[in-house]
Scaffold this motif. Structure first.
Motif, PDB file in Angstrom:
ATOM      1  N   LEU A   1      28.555  87.570  59.950  1.00 45.64           N
ATOM      2  CA  LEU A   1      29.201  86.327  61.033  1.00 45.64           C
ATOM      3  C   LEU A   1      28.007  85.687  60.856  1.00 45.64           C
ATOM      4  N   PHE A   2      26.962  86.029  60.375  1.00 46.11           N
ATOM      5  CA  PHE A   2      25.336  85.442  60.547  1.00 46.11           C
ATOM      6  C   PHE A   2      25.341  84.145  59.566  1.00 46.11           C
ATOM      7  N   GLY A   3      25.354  85.578  58.822  1.00 50.05           N
ATOM      8  CA  GLY A   3      24.990  84.461  57.072  1.00 50.05           C
ATOM      9  C   GLY A   3      26.363  83.236  56.928  1.00 50.05           C
ATOM     10  N   TYR A   4      27.251  83.633  57.323  1.00 45.99           N
ATOM     11  CA  TYR A   4      28.317  82.561  57.278  1.00 45.99           C
ATOM     12  C   TYR A   4      27.765  81.248  58.351  1.00 45.99           C
ATOM     13  N   PHE A   5      27.985  81.453  59.769  1.00 41.31           N
ATOM     14  CA  PHE A   5      27.913  80.539  60.106  1.00 41.31           C
ATOM     15  C   PHE A   5      26.297  79.996  60.249  1.00 41.31           C
ATOM     16  N   ALA A   6      25.197  80.817  59.861  1.00 43.37           N
ATOM     17  CA  ALA A   6      24.284  79.936  59.822  1.00 43.37           C
ATOM     18  C   ALA A   6      24.243  79.304  58.694  1.00 43.37           C
ATOM     19  N   GLY A   7      24.780  79.870  56.930  1.00 45.09           N
ATOM     20  CA  GLY A   7      25.111  78.344  56.046  1.00 45.09           C
ATOM     21  C   GLY A   7      26.331  77.185  56.831  1.00 45.09           C
ATOM     22  N   LEU A   8      26.995  77.219  57.314  1.00 46.80           N
ATOM     23  CA  LEU A   8      28.059  76.252  58.171  1.00 46.80           C
ATOM     24  C   LEU A   8      26.689  75.448  59.130  1.00 46.80           C
ATOM     25  N   LEU A   9      25.970  75.830  59.637  1.00 41.89           N
ATOM     26  CA  LEU A   9      25.143  74.938  60.945  1.00 41.89           C
ATOM     27  C   LEU A   9      24.596  74.129  60.052  1.00 41.89           C
ATOM     28  N   ILE A  10      23.683  74.972  58.903  1.00 46.84           N
ATOM     29  CA  ILE A  10      22.500  73.989  58.076  1.00 46.84           C
ATOM     30  C   ILE A  10      23.532  73.215  57.503  1.00 46.84           C
ATOM     31  N   TYR A  11      24.988  73.597  57.202  1.00 49.67           N
ATOM     32  CA  TYR A  11      25.044  72.414  56.367  1.00 49.67           C
ATOM     33  C   TYR A  11      25.850  70.802  57.159  1.00 49.67           C
ATOM     34  N   GLY A  12      25.406  71.271  58.165  1.00 51.52           N
ATOM     35  CA  GLY A  12      26.553  70.244  59.806  1.00 51.52           C
ATOM     36  C   GLY A  12      24.919  69.681  59.985  1.00 51.52           C
ATOM     37  N   TRP A  13      23.873  70.799  59.956  1.00 50.80           N
ATOM     38  CA  TRP A  13      22.761  69.574  60.518  1.00 50.80           C
ATOM     39  C   TRP A  13      22.504  69.463  59.034  1.00 50.80           C
ATOM     40  N   LEU A  14      21.903  69.520  58.288  1.00 46.06           N
ATOM     41  CA  LEU A  14      21.342  68.728  56.999  1.00 46.06           C
ATOM     42  C   LEU A  14      21.611  68.788  56.392  1.00 46.06           C
ATOM     43  N   GLY A  15      23.435  68.707  55.809  1.00 39.72           N
ATOM     44  CA  GLY A  15      24.036  68.452  54.724  1.00 39.72           C
ATOM     45  C   GLY A  15      23.832  66.857  54.334  1.00 39.72           C
ATOM     46  N   VAL A  16      23.868  65.992  55.324  1.00 41.89           N
ATOM     47  CA  VAL A  16      23.974  64.658  55.240  1.00 41.89           C
ATOM     48  C   VAL A  16      22.498  64.449  53.737  1.00 41.89           C
ATOM     49  N   ILE A  17      21.449  65.265  54.451  1.00 40.62           N
ATOM     50  CA  ILE A  17      19.981  64.951  53.798  1.00 40.62           C
ATOM     51  C   ILE A  17      20.078  65.543  52.132  1.00 40.62           C
ATOM     52  N   PHE A  18      20.649  66.614  52.092  1.00 42.51           N
ATOM     53  CA  PHE A  18      20.312  67.777  51.362  1.00 42.51           C
ATOM     54  C   PHE A  18      21.912  67.945  50.336  1.00 42.51           C
TER      55      PHE A  18
END
Length: 137
Positions: A30-47
């Motif tokens: 759960l931690f890894g999955y949601f970390a990926g989702l949150l980081i993608y949501g936060w930085l997905g437009v940049i990276f």
């Protein structure tokens, strides 16, 4: 009486390494999955997804190592040696996971959350075997 029975069941469950691995593995997943989702949501437009996968996996690998060491395998000392072994194990599977994410999201155009879920299932199986036979042996 019910509380006593529940306490006994809980204690027996936590005394089993396999049960602890499943519980901790659930948390780590759960931690890894949601970390990926949150980081993608936060930085997905940049990276791109490869950078997002790398950042998320640095966090997830560190969390998995600490929780497995402390709660599952309960090994003493060897923090550096085991952490390096964890990075070898998880680093290898992470590279596979990142490549799979890239293929699924950028090439096959599967939604990120679905791709992340599929990759997570593959990595759970690989991590269990690797931790059992390599990291905490």
């Amino acid at each position: 009486m019910i509380n006593t029975k529940l306490r006994v069941i809980f204690q027996k469950t936590l005394s089993s390494e396999k049960a602890r691995y499943l519980i901790v593995g659930g948390w780590n997943t759960l931690f890894g999955y949601f970390a990926g989702l949150l980081i993608y949501g936060w930085l997905g437009v940049i990276f791109n997804v490869i950078i997002i996968g790398f950042i998320a996996n640095v966090l997830a690998i560190s969390m998995a190592y600490v929780t497995n060491k402390i709660f599952v395998f309960k090994t003493k000392g060897n923090w550096t040696k085991e952490y390096i072994k964890a990075w070898i194990l998880y680093g290898s599977t992470t590279m596979i996971g990142i490549i799979l994410l890239w293929v699924l999201v950028d090439i096959m155009e599967i939604r990120f959350w679905v791709a992340q879920g599929l990759v997570t299932i593959i990595l759970i199986i690989t991590a269990y075997i690797g931790n059992l036979r390599f990291t905490f042996k």
